[in-house]
Design a protein around this motif. Structure first.
Motif, PDB file in Angstrom:
ATOM      1  N   ARG A 163       1.350   9.370  -5.709  1.00  0.00           N
ATOM      2  CA  ARG A 163       1.412  10.695  -5.471  1.00  0.00           C
ATOM      3  C   ARG A 163       2.503  10.913  -6.317  1.00  0.00           C
ATOM      4  O   ARG A 163       2.686  12.013  -6.345  1.00  0.00           O
ATOM      5  CB  ARG A 163       1.907  10.758  -3.945  1.00  0.00           C
ATOM      6  N   GLN A 172       0.932  -1.200  -0.706  1.00  0.00           N
ATOM      7  CA  GLN A 172       0.030   0.459   0.200  1.00  0.00           C
ATOM      8  C   GLN A 172       0.758   1.143  -0.325  1.00  0.00           C
ATOM      9  O   GLN A 172       0.493   2.175  -0.514  1.00  0.00           O
ATOM     10  CB  GLN A 172      -0.902   0.443   1.836  1.00  0.00           C
ATOM     11  N   ASP A 196       0.819   3.891  -2.778  1.00  0.00           N
ATOM     12  CA  ASP A 196       0.528   5.531  -2.878  1.00  0.00           C
ATOM     13  C   ASP A 196       1.755   6.110  -2.875  1.00  0.00           C
ATOM     14  O   ASP A 196       1.431   7.199  -3.376  1.00  0.00           O
ATOM     15  CB  ASP A 196       0.291   5.721  -1.149  1.00  0.00           C
TER      16      ASP A 196
END
Length: 239
Positions: free
Chosen positions: A142, A134, A138
């Motif tokens: 980003r 995760q 992420d």
């Protein structure tokens, strides 16, 4: 004496599992995988040897889970360290440096991890492995990936390849060389993240890994010495 409540029993089981994870990291780092037995891990954790099999099917699963915890928490700490940032490129740089830093600082442990995941059973699916995935997912999102679901496996593969190159016996590649290649691919400034030989608040390497394992008993803990007379290393505090 009244029986312990369900919540107390759950907390004690959680702490036991955390102590086993921390002991596995410590012992494999010190001795290597083959020289570390489940009995050794149980003894270091201050747990009954039969309790290990209650939480983990075997040594491979225990060690992989422990390394996934170390990787997940190291990455999390790097991404959230001060000064905190939401800049995707800086977070990508921090993620790369965190994983390469583990290869530099924990070569024995990471070498065993790479060997373990190349076994036919592959990854051990555990909460820490999922949290690691995760965090990396992420990070790539980003960073600005237009298709994070497709680009995440490539980031994971590149990091795994870099770790392997850094820890392969006899012909390891220098961390700065691997960093330069990854930074070039993701068009990152060399000054981003934690460049080699750069100090960050708290230092770039902390040999005490207890902060990654929630084994403490809280502020009221008055833990005494272990049954073998050695100081208790599993309560997340320096003795």
């Amino acid at each position: 004496m009244s029986p312990r409540s369900r919540s107390v029993n759950e907390e004690l089981r959680r702490r036991s599992r955390e102590r086993l994870l921390q002991a596995a990291v410590e012992l494999v780092s010190e001795r290597g995988y083959e020289a570390t037995t489940l009995g050794d891990i149980a003894d270091r954790a201050g747990s009954a040897r039969g309790l290990v099999s209650y939480y983990f099917p075997g040594k491979r699963q225990l060690v992989q889970s422990a390394v996934h915890r170390l990787m997940h928490r190291t990455l999390e700490e790097a991404l959230e360290r001060e000064p905190r940032t939401e800049d995707g490129r800086e977070r990508m740089a921090r993620a790369i440096d965190a994983i390469l830093g583990l290869a530099r600082d924990q070569p024995v442990l990471m070498r065993q991890h790479m060997a373990g995941i190349l076994q036919p059973e592959g990854f051990v699916q555990c909460p820490d492995q999922q949290r690691l995935a995760q965090l990396l997912g992420d990070t790539i999102a980003r960073y600005g990936s237009p298709d994070a679901a497709a680009d995440y496996p490539m980031l994971r593969a590149l990091l795994m390849g870099a770790v392997y190159a850094a820890v392969v016996p006899g012909v390891p590649m220098p961390i700065p060389t691997l960093r330069a290649e990854l930074f070039k691919r993701y068009r990152l400034d060399w000054e981003s993240g934690v460049p080699p030989d750069t100090e960050v608040p708290g230092g770039t390497y902390d040999a005490d890994l207890s902060r990654f394992f929630a084994t403490g008993l809280g502020t009221d803990d008055q833990s005494g010495p272990r049954s073998d007379g050695r100081p208790d290393r599993m309560n997340g505090q320096s003795k």
